[in-house]
Write an enzyme that holds these catalytic residues in place. Structure first.
Site, mmCIF file in Angstrom:
data_model
loop_
_atom_site.group_PDB
_atom_site.id
_atom_site.type_symbol
_atom_site.label_atom_id
_atom_site.label_comp_id
_atom_site.label_asym_id
_atom_site.label_seq_id
_atom_site.Cartn_x
_atom_site.Cartn_y
_atom_site.Cartn_z
ATOM 1 N N CYS A 198 0.822 -1.215 0.000
ATOM 2 C CA CYS A 198 0.000 0.000 0.000
ATOM 3 C C CYS A 198 0.854 1.264 0.000
ATOM 4 O O CYS A 198 1.741 1.417 0.841
ATOM 5 C CB CYS A 198 -0.892 -0.048 1.248
ATOM 6 S SG CYS A 198 -1.516 1.549 1.784
ATOM 7 N N TYR A 201 -6.158 5.914 -8.580
ATOM 8 C CA TYR A 201 -7.269 5.104 -8.042
ATOM 9 C C TYR A 201 -8.589 5.516 -8.685
ATOM 10 O O TYR A 201 -9.454 4.680 -8.957
ATOM 11 C CB TYR A 201 -7.365 5.260 -6.519
ATOM 12 C CG TYR A 201 -6.352 4.413 -5.776
ATOM 13 C CD1 TYR A 201 -6.700 3.140 -5.308
ATOM 14 C CD2 TYR A 201 -5.064 4.858 -5.540
ATOM 15 C CE1 TYR A 201 -5.786 2.352 -4.634
ATOM 16 C CE2 TYR A 201 -4.132 4.078 -4.870
ATOM 17 C CZ TYR A 201 -4.506 2.823 -4.416
ATOM 18 O OH TYR A 201 -3.594 2.046 -3.756
HETATM 19 N N1 LIG Z 1 -6.301 8.224 4.302
HETATM 20 C C1 LIG Z 1 -5.695 6.975 4.431
HETATM 21 C C2 LIG Z 1 -5.956 6.105 3.233
HETATM 22 C C3 LIG Z 1 -5.332 4.766 3.386
HETATM 23 C C4 LIG Z 1 -5.881 3.768 2.379
HETATM 24 O O1 LIG Z 1 -6.769 4.081 1.590
HETATM 25 N N2 LIG Z 1 -5.309 2.551 2.407
HETATM 26 C C5 LIG Z 1 -5.771 1.497 1.525
HETATM 27 C C6 LIG Z 1 -4.648 0.620 1.066
HETATM 28 S S1 LIG Z 1 -3.571 1.354 -0.104
HETATM 29 C C7 LIG Z 1 -6.658 0.571 2.293
HETATM 30 O O2 LIG Z 1 -6.296 0.119 3.357
HETATM 31 N N3 LIG Z 1 -7.810 0.269 1.738
HETATM 32 C C8 LIG Z 1 -8.677 -0.693 2.298
HETATM 33 C C9 LIG Z 1 -10.088 -0.291 2.110
HETATM 34 O O3 LIG Z 1 -10.315 0.876 1.782
HETATM 35 O O4 LIG Z 1 -10.940 -1.120 2.307
HETATM 36 C C10 LIG Z 1 -4.219 7.207 4.639
HETATM 37 O O5 LIG Z 1 -3.585 7.906 3.826
HETATM 38 O O6 LIG Z 1 -3.708 6.726 5.627
#
Ligand SMILES: N[C@@H](CCC(=O)N[C@@H](CS)C(=O)NCC(=O)O)C(=O)O
Length: 310
Positions: A51, A180
């Site tokens: 990630c 994305y």
């Molecule tokens: N705002 C968060 C976004 C983090 C994020 O979107 N992480 C993704 C992985 S790249 C995630 O865990 N997605 C799982 C989901 O949304 O279900 C940050 O920057 O910490």
């Protein structure tokens, strides 16, 4: 094992992918002025190396020399509707023996039913999440553990903060999140908008990096690491999987040399788990790649080629 379901995505009425706002926004403080005072060994980072948002937290922890001060656990690159998980083998939660990262969210807020994202900064003392917002976590890492960390590294210098903040916002909208939005678009028009944003932004960054070594001049800052985590994934993943095929990063001489320079920065190459990155994207999004076949290429992508910047 019960099957837990968390919302994995959201769309606006225009068919656009909408990233959820982070729920936990606590702040660790070096001077002890918040409910989370900095201490060695007290806080723990949960990340998935696949990630990009996790990746920058991992990099800043390394560059600040906080490896012995803040522990880390890695989630398995494959994620299904139960969310980020440990497999108990290569990917283990040493602290609690959890199977799922959702355990951390439920321990912090028993009624939590939104998306379970990485990275997560966990407080062992109170047994809850301090923050699940990487932009906050990297700023905390940069300064709040300076009693134990490397004070010679400052990625968020006071005189550049407002420039870093505004550039970060632009890079997030036009690069980090644009890939994305292209990938998860639910309509041609939503995809077209994201694609245009991205491929207007990349030439602008190319031009900027033809004039200066880093995004804000001669000092490497959080803005560079924010951009870089997307660049390093671009040719292997976003170009193909998210249909961001207007150009590759290797087609931009300055962006590509800059990507290599940051890759070659001490202790950074070790944080790039390209196998996990590819595995995560190509096997997790069934909508985009239902057969879960992982493309072999690109071949000859050599991040160790001399960068010649300086
Ligand atoms: N705002 C968060 C976004 C983090 C994020 O979107 N992480 C993704 C992985 S790249 C995630 O865990 N997605 C799982 C989901 O949304 O279900 C940050 O920057 O910490």
């Amino acid at each position: 094992m019960s099957v837990r379901s968390f919302h994995l995505g959201a769309e606006s009425q225009r068919g656009e992918f909408v990233r959820q706002q982070s729920r936990f926004r606590g702040w660790v403080t070096g001077d002890g002025s918040s409910e989370f005072p900095a201490e060695p060994g007290r806080y723990h980072l949960y990340v998935a190396l696949a990630c990009p948002w996790s990746h920058r937290a991992v990099i800043v922890r390394e560059l600040k020399g906080l490896q012995d001060v803040i522990g880390v656990s890695y989630l398995h690159p494959y994620r299904d509707e139960q969310g980020w998980a440990f497999d108990g083998q290569e990917f283990v939660d040493d602290l609690h023996g959890w199977e799922f990262l959702s355990d951390a969210y439920l321990a912090s807020e028993p009624s939590y039913d939104a998306r379970v994202s990485v990275p997560v900064l966990w407080d062992r003392e109170t047994g809850r999440i301090v923050s699940n917002e990487s932009a906050d976590i990297v700023r905390m890492f940069n300064s709040e553990w300076d009693e134990w960390g490397d004070t010679s590294v400052d990625l968020y210098p006071i005189d550049l903060r407002s420039e870093i903040d505004s550039l970060n916002e632009w890079v997030y909208a036009n690069v980090n999140n644009a890939v994305y939005m292209a990938g998860f678009a639910q309509s041609q028009a939503a995809y077209d908008r994201a694609y245009r944003r991205l491929f207007d932004a990349l030439p602008a960054l190319e031009e900027r990096l033809s004039r200066q070594r880093y995004l804000l001049g001669d000092r490497l800052t959080l803005a560079d690491w924010r951009l870089w985590v997307t660049l390093v994934r671009f040719d292997s993943v976003y170009h193909t999987h998210f249909r961001c095929n207007g150009a590759r990063i290797v087609d931009f001489p300055n962006l590509w040399a800059y990507t290599r320079e940051l890759y070659q920065w001490p202790r950074v190459a070790e944080t790039v788990a390209m196998d996990q990155i590819k595995r995560h994207y190509y096997t997790t999004h069934d909508e985009l790649n239902p057969k879960r076949i992982i493309p072999v290429g690109p071949e000859h992508l050599d991040f160790w080629e001399p960068h010649g910047r300086g």
